[in-house]
Motif scaffolding. Structure first.
Motif, PDB file in Angstrom:
ATOM      1  N   GLY A  96       0.816  -1.213   0.000  1.00  0.00           N
ATOM      2  CA  GLY A  96       0.000   0.000   0.000  1.00  0.00           C
ATOM      3  C   GLY A  96       0.847   1.260   0.000  1.00  0.00           C
ATOM      4  O   GLY A  96       0.559   2.217  -0.737  1.00  0.00           O
ATOM      5  N   ARG A  97       1.893   1.267   0.808  1.00  0.00           N
ATOM      6  CA  ARG A  97       2.769   2.446   0.859  1.00  0.00           C
ATOM      7  C   ARG A  97       3.516   2.646  -0.453  1.00  0.00           C
ATOM      8  O   ARG A  97       3.662   3.769  -0.941  1.00  0.00           O
ATOM      9  CB  ARG A  97       3.764   2.317   2.001  1.00  0.00           C
ATOM     10  CG  ARG A  97       3.138   2.552   3.342  1.00  0.00           C
ATOM     11  CD  ARG A  97       4.180   2.572   4.420  1.00  0.00           C
ATOM     12  NE  ARG A  97       3.527   2.676   5.711  1.00  0.00           N
ATOM     13  CZ  ARG A  97       4.163   3.018   6.806  1.00  0.00           C
ATOM     14  NH1 ARG A  97       5.454   3.274   6.775  1.00  0.00           N
ATOM     15  NH2 ARG A  97       3.518   3.102   7.940  1.00  0.00           N
ATOM     16  N   ARG A  99       2.612   1.747  -3.435  1.00  0.00           N
ATOM     17  CA  ARG A  99       1.663   2.242  -4.437  1.00  0.00           C
ATOM     18  C   ARG A  99       1.367   3.715  -4.209  1.00  0.00           C
ATOM     19  O   ARG A  99       1.332   4.510  -5.145  1.00  0.00           O
ATOM     20  CB  ARG A  99       0.391   1.417  -4.401  1.00  0.00           C
ATOM     21  CG  ARG A  99      -0.561   1.778  -5.498  1.00  0.00           C
ATOM     22  CD  ARG A  99      -1.719   0.839  -5.561  1.00  0.00           C
ATOM     23  NE  ARG A  99      -2.509   1.170  -6.726  1.00  0.00           N
ATOM     24  CZ  ARG A  99      -3.564   0.533  -7.087  1.00  0.00           C
ATOM     25  NH1 ARG A  99      -3.977  -0.502  -6.379  1.00  0.00           N
ATOM     26  NH2 ARG A  99      -4.241   0.886  -8.150  1.00  0.00           N
ATOM     27  N   HIS A 100       1.171   4.078  -2.939  1.00  0.00           N
ATOM     28  CA  HIS A 100       0.894   5.475  -2.576  1.00  0.00           C
ATOM     29  C   HIS A 100       2.058   6.383  -2.980  1.00  0.00           C
ATOM     30  O   HIS A 100       1.854   7.534  -3.373  1.00  0.00           O
ATOM     31  CB  HIS A 100       0.616   5.588  -1.072  1.00  0.00           C
ATOM     32  CG  HIS A 100       0.351   6.971  -0.605  1.00  0.00           C
ATOM     33  ND1 HIS A 100      -0.842   7.617  -0.841  1.00  0.00           N
ATOM     34  CD2 HIS A 100       1.120   7.848   0.081  1.00  0.00           C
ATOM     35  CE1 HIS A 100      -0.798   8.834  -0.325  1.00  0.00           C
ATOM     36  NE2 HIS A 100       0.386   9.001   0.247  1.00  0.00           N
TER      37      HIS A 100
END
Length: 122
Positions: A96-97, A99-100
């Motif tokens: 998630g990080r 991708r962010h």
């Protein structure tokens, strides 16, 4: 349970205790459900402060190696379950990080592989 602490080692005593118990649990020498000595008893046996052994036990519990069962003491946890759950959660958080931050799949994978090589020495 054979644990020795080398006072001349640059590795802190709590980490020496934590690493040895984790190693014994991984190898099966300390089977699932095996009750560890009480904090004060192990500290006394090793010539350490009780807080030192308590920290090792807390970190082992955070890693899923042991479970604390109140008055029933600290026991070796079922190895794979907790460790795999925590690893999967950490991997999902990383994904998630990454991708962010705008990394594409290959860039995120390359960063993870580099980190794993550094952690595992190869």
């Amino acid at each position: 349970m054979q644990i020795t602490v080398d006072p001349s080692s640059p590795v802190p005593p709590y980490e020496q205790v934590r690493a040895r118990i984790a190693e014994l649990a991984r190898s099966g020498e300390l089977p699932t459900g095996h009750r560890l000595p009480a904090v004060r008893a192990l500290a006394s046996d090793l010539g350490l402060a009780a807080n030192t052994v308590a920290r090792a036990y807390r970190e082992l519990e955070a890693d899923g190696v042991v479970e604390t069962r109140g008055r029933h003491g600290t026991v070796i946890a079922a190895a794979g379950d907790a460790a795999h759950r925590r690893a999967a959660a950490a991997a999902a958080e990383y994904a998630g990080r990454a991708r962010h931050l705008g990394l594409d799949h290959d860039e995120a994978l390359a960063a993870a592989v580099t980190a794993l090589r550094a952690a595992y020495g190869g």
